[in-house]
Design a protein around this motif. Structure first.
Motif, PDB file in Angstrom:
ATOM      1  N   THR A 185      -0.903  -1.362  -2.209  1.00  0.00           N
ATOM      2  CA  THR A 185      -1.532  -2.612  -2.630  1.00  0.00           C
ATOM      3  C   THR A 185      -0.554  -3.765  -2.427  1.00  0.00           C
ATOM      4  O   THR A 185       0.578  -3.729  -2.924  1.00  0.00           O
ATOM      5  N   VAL A 186      -0.991  -4.778  -1.670  1.00  0.00           N
ATOM      6  CA  VAL A 186      -0.130  -5.924  -1.396  1.00  0.00           C
ATOM      7  C   VAL A 186      -0.557  -7.153  -2.180  1.00  0.00           C
ATOM      8  O   VAL A 186       0.252  -8.068  -2.404  1.00  0.00           O
ATOM      9  N   THR A 187      -1.809  -7.205  -2.593  1.00  0.00           N
ATOM     10  CA  THR A 187      -2.323  -8.246  -3.466  1.00  0.00           C
ATOM     11  C   THR A 187      -3.634  -7.733  -4.057  1.00  0.00           C
ATOM     12  O   THR A 187      -4.129  -6.673  -3.640  1.00  0.00           O
ATOM     13  N   GLY A 193      -6.978  -6.431  -4.615  1.00  0.00           N
ATOM     14  CA  GLY A 193      -8.082  -6.074  -3.741  1.00  0.00           C
ATOM     15  C   GLY A 193      -7.726  -5.833  -2.292  1.00  0.00           C
ATOM     16  O   GLY A 193      -8.621  -5.629  -1.461  1.00  0.00           O
ATOM     17  N   VAL A 194      -6.433  -5.819  -1.946  1.00  0.00           N
ATOM     18  CA  VAL A 194      -6.027  -5.637  -0.546  1.00  0.00           C
ATOM     19  C   VAL A 194      -4.924  -4.591  -0.459  1.00  0.00           C
ATOM     20  O   VAL A 194      -3.889  -4.718  -1.130  1.00  0.00           O
ATOM     21  N   ARG A 195      -5.149  -3.560   0.352  1.00  0.00           N
ATOM     22  CA  ARG A 195      -4.129  -2.570   0.652  1.00  0.00           C
ATOM     23  C   ARG A 195      -3.759  -2.661   2.129  1.00  0.00           C
ATOM     24  O   ARG A 195      -4.608  -2.928   2.978  1.00  0.00           O
ATOM     25  N   ALA A 196      -2.496  -2.409   2.444  1.00  0.00           N
ATOM     26  CA  ALA A 196      -2.023  -2.364   3.825  1.00  0.00           C
ATOM     27  C   ALA A 196      -1.251  -1.074   4.019  1.00  0.00           C
ATOM     28  O   ALA A 196      -0.551  -0.615   3.114  1.00  0.00           O
ATOM     29  N   GLY A 197      -1.376  -0.492   5.209  1.00  0.00           N
ATOM     30  CA  GLY A 197      -0.662   0.752   5.442  1.00  0.00           C
ATOM     31  C   GLY A 197      -0.892   1.296   6.839  1.00  0.00           C
ATOM     32  O   GLY A 197      -1.172   0.552   7.782  1.00  0.00           O
ATOM     33  N   MET A 198      -0.766   2.607   6.952  1.00  0.00           N
ATOM     34  CA  MET A 198      -0.821   3.288   8.238  1.00  0.00           C
ATOM     35  C   MET A 198      -1.844   4.414   8.197  1.00  0.00           C
ATOM     36  O   MET A 198      -1.987   5.104   7.192  1.00  0.00           O
TER      37      MET A 198
END
Length: 261
Positions: free
Chosen positions: A191-193, A195-200
Motif C-alpha cells: 500500500t502506497v496511499t 486505496g492504492v497498492r503498487a508492486g510486481m
C-alpha cells in the motif's frame, strides 16, 4: 491507415465506456494472480479484462494461428457467489486483431473454492480454482483445456502477496496429454496511499511438468502493477516485460471492476 486507426479507436472507446459503468501467453485473455477475493452468496460480479501487446511474437507457431502483436483482447468475466466459500464464473473472451478483425474466441467456465479467507482483510487465504475452456483453433491448437489453479497468500493493511502454481492440461489437439504444463504466477504489492497498492506480478510458462522446457523456450513476464480500490472506481493496471525470446516483449493490461447497485 487512418480508417484502421479510427476503427481501433471506436472499439477501444466502446470497451472503456462500458468499463466506466485480467499465464499462458498464447492467448492472454486474462492476466491475473488470484488472491482471496470471493463473492458473497447471491452476489453478482462483473470484471472487464483488457490487454494489448505493443511488441510481441508475430511468427505463428502453427498454420493459421492469430498472433498477439498490436492486437487487443477484451474479456468479460461474470461471477456469482454460490456459498461463502464457492464462486461460479463465466468468461467471454474477444479479440480485435492488428488487421481490425473481431472474434469471440470461446467461452470459459470456472469454479472457485476458498475455504480459508482473511477476516476484515487481514490474514491468510487459500483455495483452488478449476477452469474449463473451449477456444477457437485460430488462437490455440488445443481448443479444449483444463486449468487447476491453487491459490495461497496473505494480506494486511500494508502488504499483499499471493502465489498461484497453475497446472494446465491440453484436452485436444496435437498437444493432448495427461501430463499438465506448469504455469506459475506470483504477486507482491504494498500500500502506497489510501486505496492504492503498487508492486510486481510474475507469470511463467515452463512446459510439461515431466519435461521442463529449455530456458529460451520458456515464457517469463514481469509486470509493474498497480491496484486501485477507490469505490466505485476499482481497477488493476500493469506494464509487462517479457524476459525470454519465447515471450511477448511488452504487454499492457487492465482489469476493471464493473459496479452493480
Amino acid at each position: 491507415m487512418l480508417v484502421g486507426r479510427v476503427t481501433r479507436a471506436v472499439w477501444m472507446a466502446a470497451v472503456l465506456g462500458g468499463a466506466a459503468l485480467p499465464a499462458r501467453a498464447v492467448l492472454p485473455d486474462e492476466i491475473q494472480v488470484y488472491t482471496g477475493d470471493i463473492n458473497a452468496p447471491g452476489q453478482v460480479g462483473l470484471e472487464l479484462h483488457l490487454n494489448t501487446t505493443p511488441s510481441g511474437i508475430g511468427e505463428p507457431s502453427y498454420p493459421g494461428e492469430v498472433t498477439t502483436p498490436h492486437g487487443w483482447r477484451a474479456t468479460a468475466e461474470f461471477s456469482y457467489g454460490l456459498t461463502p466459500s464457492l464462486e461460479l464464473g463465466l468468461y467471454v473472451p474477444t479479440t480485435l486483431t492488428r488487421e481490425n478483425t473481431y472474434y469471440v474466441t470461446g467461452p470459459k467456465v470456472r469454479l472457485k473454492w476458498m475455504p480459508i479467507r482473511p477476516e476484515d482483510d487481514v490474514g491468510q487465504f487459500a483455495g483452488v480454482n478449476v477452469e474449463v475452456a473451449h477456444v477457437a483453433g485460430r488462437f490455440e491448437q488445443s481448443q479444449n483445456a483444463l486449468e487447476l489453479r491453487p491459490i495461497y497468500g496473505y494480506q494486511d493493511a500494508r502488504w499483499l502477496w499471493a502465489v498461484n502454481p497453475v497446472l494446465d492440461w491440453n484436452l485436444s489437439g496435437p498437444g493432448r496429454s495427461g501430463v499438465p504444463e506448469a504455469a506459475p504466477s506470483f504477486k507482491i504489492a504494498r500500500t502506497v496511499t489510501t486505496g492504492v497498492r503498487a508492486g510486481m506480478e510474475y507469470y511463467a510458462g515452463l512446459g510439461p511438468i515431466n519435461h521442463i522446457a529449455p530456458l529460451h523456450e520458456q515464457q517469463h513476464t514481469v509486470f509493474l502493477a498497480f491496484d486501485v480500490d477507490l469505490k466505485p472506481v476499482v481497477f488493476n493496471f500493469g506494464i509487462g516485460r517479457g524476459l525470454t525470446r519465447a515471450t511477448d516483449r511488452w504487454t499492457l493490461k487492465w482489469i476493471f471492476e464493473i459496479p452493480f447497485s
